[in-house]
Design an enzyme around this catalytic site. Structure first.
Site, PDB file in Angstrom:
ATOM      1  N   MET A  77      14.355  10.007 -15.711  1.00  0.00           N
ATOM      2  CA  MET A  77      13.208  10.228 -14.610  1.00  0.00           C
ATOM      3  C   MET A  77      11.769  10.470 -15.490  1.00  0.00           C
ATOM      4  O   MET A  77      10.740  10.303 -15.302  1.00  0.00           O
ATOM      5  CB  MET A  77      13.514  10.874 -13.346  1.00  0.00           C
ATOM      6  N   TYR A  79      22.267   9.622 -19.543  1.00  0.00           N
ATOM      7  CA  TYR A  79      23.430   9.614 -18.467  1.00  0.00           C
ATOM      8  C   TYR A  79      24.062   8.235 -19.028  1.00  0.00           C
ATOM      9  O   TYR A  79      23.793   7.433 -19.663  1.00  0.00           O
ATOM     10  CB  TYR A  79      22.385   9.173 -17.385  1.00  0.00           C
ATOM     11  N   LYS A 121      -9.406  -2.700  -7.504  1.00  0.00           N
ATOM     12  CA  LYS A 121      -8.282  -2.303  -6.397  1.00  0.00           C
ATOM     13  C   LYS A 121      -6.982  -1.634  -7.244  1.00  0.00           C
ATOM     14  O   LYS A 121      -6.921  -1.543  -8.438  1.00  0.00           O
ATOM     15  CB  LYS A 121      -7.734  -3.530  -5.923  1.00  0.00           C
ATOM     16  N   ARG A 177      -1.728 -17.007   1.591  1.00  0.00           N
ATOM     17  CA  ARG A 177      -1.642 -15.766   1.845  1.00  0.00           C
ATOM     18  C   ARG A 177      -2.725 -15.444   2.558  1.00  0.00           C
ATOM     19  O   ARG A 177      -2.733 -15.693   3.848  1.00  0.00           O
ATOM     20  CB  ARG A 177      -1.562 -15.267   0.365  1.00  0.00           C
TER      21      ARG A 177
HETATM   22  C1  LIG Z   1      -6.427  -9.027  -7.651  1.00  0.00           C
HETATM   23  C2  LIG Z   1      -7.469 -10.219  -7.196  1.00  0.00           C
HETATM   24  C3  LIG Z   1      -8.227 -10.712  -8.372  1.00  0.00           C
HETATM   25  C4  LIG Z   1      -8.145 -10.371  -9.829  1.00  0.00           C
HETATM   26  O1  LIG Z   1      -7.102 -11.032 -10.169  1.00  0.00           O
HETATM   27  P1  LIG Z   1      -6.594 -10.840 -11.845  1.00  0.00           P
HETATM   28  O2  LIG Z   1      -5.548 -12.107 -11.874  1.00  0.00           O
HETATM   29  O3  LIG Z   1      -6.021  -9.545 -11.850  1.00  0.00           O
HETATM   30  O4  LIG Z   1      -8.109 -11.321 -12.533  1.00  0.00           O
HETATM   31  C5  LIG Z   1      -9.143 -11.620  -7.796  1.00  0.00           C
HETATM   32  N1  LIG Z   1      -9.232 -12.223  -6.508  1.00  0.00           N
HETATM   33  C6  LIG Z   1      -8.400 -11.697  -5.634  1.00  0.00           C
HETATM   34  C7  LIG Z   1      -8.666 -12.272  -4.007  1.00  0.00           C
HETATM   35  C8  LIG Z   1      -7.415 -10.791  -5.838  1.00  0.00           C
HETATM   36  O5  LIG Z   1      -6.584 -10.327  -4.814  1.00  0.00           O
END
Ligand SMILES: *Cc1c(COP(=O)(O)O)cnc(C)c1O
Length: 346
Positions: A298, A251, A41, A135
């Protein structure tokens, strides 16, 4: 106009593909008798799907996790869509229809999502159960709903809230997940992220979902020896300037030179994820330390070139990116350091 090629960028991230593959293989071996998948992701945590996913696939990964439906197509250019699971699940008919059309698996997180998926025609899916993070995920009570029994479940999963700590919550979540496993029939069961893998064998089940540690993050000390740094950002020197005593830098003039000193203006700033909280750090060249002076701007930072007076415009400087160390020094999480890498660096 299209064939006018821009000159090379003045900042870049060098990726160590061998380290990425080795990290996956190590996490996979720690996941035995199960297997490791890969969380890809957020554009592989900022390092780039196009660079990382083929390496992970070649190393042996067969299960890929993204958060958004908008992330599926990019990953599906490199791996079969059926090997991609979408963590946010389908909240609308449009998302469910897209999942069926492209062939990626939704992760069902609520009875609402189960209904949306069934109404679109259903098919193979994953299910997230909430074992204590509060969550995403069905509650333990939701699991006995007849809607759940009708799902075609590939993987039942849950997510640990405090796997990077020595917390009694980990065992509590493990107990809940075992209960969920006894209630819900699925082909596979999956609980651990990177840190969860390191807690111990009880946590690995059939499939693990490492993200951070693939990309060089070290969420628990058990992983320190084996996980290798993957990303090596560098930025070019844009200009040299000799400061005189009394000259103020950047700055708000927060730094004042008290002696004659060579300084260098470097092509990285907070728009590239190099946030002001990293202001106490130093860049490096061939191991020579170049402390930052003044505020991070920046698009640039200023360094003290005393230790490397020979550097010229265009020379590449190393941005410190050993994740556990950098996180400790600047107060950001290793996750934020990675995903904060700006587009101009890729
Ligand atoms: C992002 C995520 C992971 C990966 O977690 P890491 O701590 O980066 O290894 C695994 N499972 C779910 C549900 C996640 O949202």
């Amino acid at each position: 106009m299209n064939d006018i090629v821009p000159p090379p960028a003045t900042l870049r991230v060098n990726l160590d593909s061998n380290a990425l593959a080795a990290n996956w293989r190590h996490l996979d071996s720690m996941s035995a008798p199960g297997r490791a998948g890969a969380a890809v992701k957020a554009d592989c945590y900022g390092l780039g799907v196009d660079r990382c996913v083929p390496v992970l696939r070649k190393a042996g990964a067969r299960d890929f996790f993204v958060a958004h439906w908008s992330e599926v197509a990019d990953v599906a250019r490199h791996v079969p869509a059926a090997s991609i699971s979408v963590l946010h699940g389908p909240i609308s008919a449009a998302e469910a229809e897209y999942a069926r059309a492209i062939g990626a698996r939704p992760i069902i997180n609520s009875l609402h999502q189960a209904r949306v998926w069934a109404a679109a025609g259903g098919g193979p899916c994953d299910v997230m159960v909430d074992s204590g993070i509060n969550r995403l995920g069905l509650s333990m009570e939701d699991l006995s709903d007849p809607l759940v029994a009708e799902l075609e479940i590939n993987t039942l999963m849950s997510h640990l809230a405090s796997a990077d700590e020595q917390s009694p919550d980990n065992h509590r979540q493990l107990v809940q997940f075992r209960r969920a496993r006894s209630m819900v029939k699925a082909d596979r069961y999956s609980l651990a992220n990177s840190a969860g893998i390191a807690i111990g064998q009880d946590y690995v089940f059939d499939l693990t979902r490492p993200g951070l540690a693939l990309y060089g993050g070290v969420p628990r000390p058990e992983l320190t020896a084996q996980i290798r740094q993957v990303a090596y950002p560098q930025a070019a020197l844009l200009l040299r300037r000799d400061l005189k005593p009394g000259d103020k830098v950047g700055y708000n003039g927060t730094y004042t030179a008290d002696h004659v000193m060579p300084s260098g203006i470097v092509s990285i700033g907070y728009a590239d994820g190099f946030l002001r909280s990293r202001g106490g750090e130093a860049l490096a060249h061939d191991g020579r330390v170049l402390p930052l002076i003044g505020k991070v701007s920046m698009d640039m930072v200023v360094v003290d070139l005393t230790n490397a007076p020979d550097l010229q415009e265009g020379d590449w400087l190393d941005i410190p990116f050993d994740l556990p160390g950098a996180a400790q020094r600047c107060g950001l999480s290793q996750y934020e350091l990675l995903t904060g890498i700006g587009h101009r660096l890729r």
